[in-house]
Design a protein around this motif. Structure first.
Motif, PDB file in Angstrom:
ATOM      1  N   CYS A   1       1.630   2.666   2.655  1.00 21.20           N
ATOM      2  CA  CYS A   1       1.229   3.356   3.883  1.00 21.20           C
ATOM      3  C   CYS A   1       2.269   3.130   4.975  1.00 21.20           C
ATOM      4  CB  CYS A   1      -0.131   2.838   4.361  1.00 21.20           C
ATOM      5  SG  CYS A   1      -1.462   3.074   3.174  1.00 21.20           S
TER       6      CYS A   1
ATOM      7  N   SER B   1       0.805  -1.230   0.000  1.00 21.40           N
ATOM      8  CA  SER B   1       0.000   0.000   0.000  1.00 21.40           C
ATOM      9  C   SER B   1       0.834   1.274   0.000  1.00 21.40           C
ATOM     10  CB  SER B   1      -0.921   0.011   1.223  1.00 21.40           C
ATOM     11  OG  SER B   1      -0.141   0.143   2.411  1.00 21.40           O
TER      12      SER B   1
ATOM     13  N   TRP C   1      -8.631   0.166   9.041  1.00 22.16           N
ATOM     14  CA  TRP C   1      -7.969  -0.056   7.761  1.00 22.16           C
ATOM     15  C   TRP C   1      -7.954  -1.546   7.422  1.00 22.16           C
ATOM     16  CZ3 TRP C   1      -3.735  -2.470   5.555  1.00 22.16           C
ATOM     17  CH2 TRP C   1      -3.286  -1.969   4.335  1.00 22.16           C
TER      18      TRP C   1
ATOM     19  N   ARG D   1      -1.194   5.326   8.222  1.00 17.15           N
ATOM     20  CA  ARG D   1      -1.250   6.614   7.523  1.00 17.15           C
ATOM     21  C   ARG D   1      -0.895   6.394   6.062  1.00 17.15           C
ATOM     22  NH1 ARG D   1       2.740  10.982   9.908  1.00 17.15           N
ATOM     23  NH2 ARG D   1       4.276   9.531   9.052  1.00 17.15           N
ATOM     24  N   CYS D   2      -1.882   6.659   5.213  1.00 14.56           N
ATOM     25  CA  CYS D   2      -1.690   6.554   3.763  1.00 14.56           C
ATOM     26  C   CYS D   2      -1.765   7.976   3.215  1.00 14.56           C
ATOM     27  CB  CYS D   2      -2.769   5.673   3.134  1.00 14.56           C
ATOM     28  SG  CYS D   2      -2.837   4.011   3.831  1.00 14.56           S
ATOM     29  N   LYS D   3      -0.605   8.572   2.988  1.00 20.04           N
ATOM     30  CA  LYS D   3      -0.561   9.970   2.550  1.00 20.04           C
ATOM     31  C   LYS D   3      -1.298  10.141   1.234  1.00 20.04           C
ATOM     32  CE  LYS D   3       3.665  10.951   5.034  1.00 20.04           C
ATOM     33  NZ  LYS D   3       5.058  11.268   4.988  1.00 20.04           N
TER      34      LYS D   3
END
Length: 155
Positions: free
Chosen positions: A65, A63, A132, A120-122
């Motif tokens: 993330c 991902s 998630w 945290r997926c910017k």
């Protein structure tokens, strides 16, 4: 015995000696076990459950993330290693029978501090890792053939 502190089981913290670390031996034992390489899954974890967990772990890596533990952000590969260690510990004791068990017991919070993990997926803000992981599991099951999805939902 003048000059030597009195050590007694009734006085665990004599004057001049630092206070014991919270959890003491139990905390050390858990940390030591979790640091060992992952154990083989227990027999009660089905192949379908293992496949779902492996998918979620692969998504943590692919991902892009970041995985938040405590006040530190970790890469996907580092997060996978950590979660696999926890999975090994739990599955060796027969504690993971479903992907939901994995999420609840291994991927939601620290077993040492109780602090929730985050992902945290910017550019998006961090979110609880449980949310998630549950979304990833739901997406996997939605993409599965109807028979496999029905089987997974019954677990």
């Amino acid at each position: 015995m003048q000059g030597r502190p009195h050590l007694s089981p009734f006085c665990p913290n004599p004057p001049g000696r630092p206070a014991p670390v919270a959890g003491g031996l139990a905390t050390w034992a858990v940390a030591t076990v979790l640091a060992l390489p992952g154990a083989a899954p227990a027999a009660d974890m089905s192949a379908a459950t293992r496949k779902e967990i492996d998918h979620m772990l692969a998504r943590v890596v692919s991902s892009g993330c970041e995985f938040g533990r405590g006040s530190t952000w970790h890469s996907g590969p580092d997060a996978r290693v950590h979660l696999e260690r926890k999975l090994g510990y739990l599955s060796a004791r027969g504690m993971v029978a479903s992907a939901e068990d994995f999420i609840t017991m291994a991927a939601t919070r620290s077993s040492m501090t109780g602090e929730a993990y985050t992902i945290r997926c910017k550019p998006n803000p961090a979110q609880p890792s449980a949310a998630w992981m549950e979304a990833e599991l739901k997406a996997l099951r939605a993409s599965a053939p109807p028979a496999a999805a029905a089987s997974a939902a019954r677990r």
